[in-house]
Design an enzyme around this catalytic site. Structure first.
Site, PDB file in Angstrom:
ATOM      1  N   SER A  49      42.152 -53.450   2.124  1.00 64.99           N
ATOM      2  CA  SER A  49      41.614 -52.598   3.178  1.00 64.99           C
ATOM      3  C   SER A  49      40.796 -53.381   4.191  1.00 64.99           C
ATOM      4  CB  SER A  49      40.744 -51.491   2.559  1.00 64.99           C
ATOM      5  OG  SER A  49      39.749 -52.048   1.722  1.00 64.99           O
ATOM      6  N   HIS A  73      48.592 -51.459   4.146  1.00 72.91           N
ATOM      7  CA  HIS A  73      47.396 -50.729   3.738  1.00 72.91           C
ATOM      8  C   HIS A  73      47.676 -49.227   3.710  1.00 72.91           C
ATOM      9  CE1 HIS A  73      43.023 -49.410   4.770  1.00 72.91           C
ATOM     10  NE2 HIS A  73      43.254 -49.318   3.466  1.00 72.91           N
ATOM     11  N   ASN A 121      39.162 -49.316   8.840  1.00 73.36           N
ATOM     12  CA  ASN A 121      37.837 -49.562   8.278  1.00 73.36           C
ATOM     13  C   ASN A 121      36.856 -50.176   9.269  1.00 73.36           C
ATOM     14  OD1 ASN A 121      37.913 -48.512   5.605  1.00 73.36           O
ATOM     15  ND2 ASN A 121      39.420 -50.077   5.127  1.00 73.36           N
ATOM     16  N   GLU A 165      48.754 -48.753   7.477  1.00 72.63           N
ATOM     17  CA  GLU A 165      48.410 -49.833   8.412  1.00 72.63           C
ATOM     18  C   GLU A 165      49.244 -51.055   8.033  1.00 72.63           C
ATOM     19  OE1 GLU A 165      44.066 -50.235  10.313  1.00 72.63           O
ATOM     20  OE2 GLU A 165      44.055 -50.277   8.143  1.00 72.63           O
TER      21      GLU A 165
END
Length: 296
Positions: free
Chosen positions: A118, A139, A189, A151
């Site tokens: 992540s 991800h 993130n 992702e």
């Protein structure tokens, strides 16, 4: 690509295995712990039962999905003629680098190596292999069987061909892939963790309580889950790890983890997984109960 290996059978790993298997791929689910693998298969079974209850699949589809997954306790026995490996181990850079070194030595030259990380640099992971052009980030979001986003992170040397292949594969899983470049935190993130950190700071500085902060975010921002509840769900240790990656990667004070978050993780309060975080999860119901440390 038809033969997939997933490294790690925790929350993300079993979810990734579930999605691949449900879409007709043969999956090798690999973990060093037999007990963890048994728990993972039980979790996949329960999640498939939820899909049956919602009339998304039938019993035959459940059995086909489970039949597509084979578990292994060693990479040597579980990889074989694998087309793609998705690493879903703990978010620890040293652990991931060690896994990728092993994968590079075991897997055929054709095998694409993907990480579900992540936040950790795909370029750094690729650098410990001899196939940097075939290393990529994939991800998934939690819970994997439900969330649509993947992702797809290009490392510095990831080839166009491999990137397009993983984009197409993600679509075949009925996911929506988004291609991003390899910088700390990627997109999800890099935006989410500072928001969570600011929510923790708001609590730490006495701006408002746990319930008040989460109510503002749910009712004012139309978020389906409060920010502090979401942090508990992700895992406070994971949040801290990602914030440290952002802070180290950018050297910017705005990413420095809140001292309260650091203290909670140090004390073992990691959220849902530990039974307590900003909320208490030890009562065995779905009711949200603020942890005793934060009750007024």
């Amino acid at each position: 690509m038809k033969n997939i290996a997933v490294i790690g059978s925790g929350t993300m790993g079993n979810g990734i295995a579930h999605v691949f298997a449900q879409n007709g791929y043969k999956v090798s689910l690999i973990d060093i712990s037999e007990q963890a693998l048994e728990k993972a298969m039980a979790t996949i079974g329960k999640n498939l039962d939820r899909q049956i209850k919602k009339e998304l699949i039938d019993e035959a589809k459940k059995q086909d999905t489970l039949a597509n997954i084979t578990t292994y306790t060693s990479m040597e026995s579980g990889l074989g003629d694998t087309d793609l490996v998705v690493e879903a181990a703990t978010e620890n850079i040293d652990l991931k680098l060690n896994i990728f070194k092993q994968l590079d030595s075991i897997c055929p030259d054709k095998t694409i190596l993907a990480s579900n990380t992540s936040s950790i640099s795909i370029t750094k992971i690729a650098a410990v292999t001899n196939r940097a052009d075939k290393v990529i980030g994939m991800h998934f979001m939690n819970p994997v069987p439900v969330m649509k986003l993947v992702e797809v992170i290009r490392g510095y040397a990831t080839s166009d061909e491999v990137t397009e292949s993983i984009m197409e594969l993600s679509r075949d899983l009925r996911k929506t892939p988004v291609e991003v470049n390899d910088y700390p935190g990627f997109v999800a993130n890099r935006i989410l963790m500072p928001m969570i950190n600011e929510a923790v700071y708001s609590l730490y500085e006495g701006v408002a309580g746990v319930e008040e902060i989460d109510t503002v975010m749910k009712l004012g921002m139309a978020h389906p889950m409060g920010t502090l509840q979401l942090a508990d769900f992700i895992g406070l240790d994971v949040c801290l790890s990602i914030l440290n990656v952002l802070y180290d990667g950018f050297g910017n004070q705005k990413y420095a983890p809140c001292p309260l978050l650091v203290n909670m993780v140090t004390a073992g309060a990691k959220g849902v997984k530990s039974g307590a975080g900003f909320y208490d999860y030890s009562h065995g119901t779905k009711d949200l109960v603020v942890a005793k440390q934060f009750k007024k």
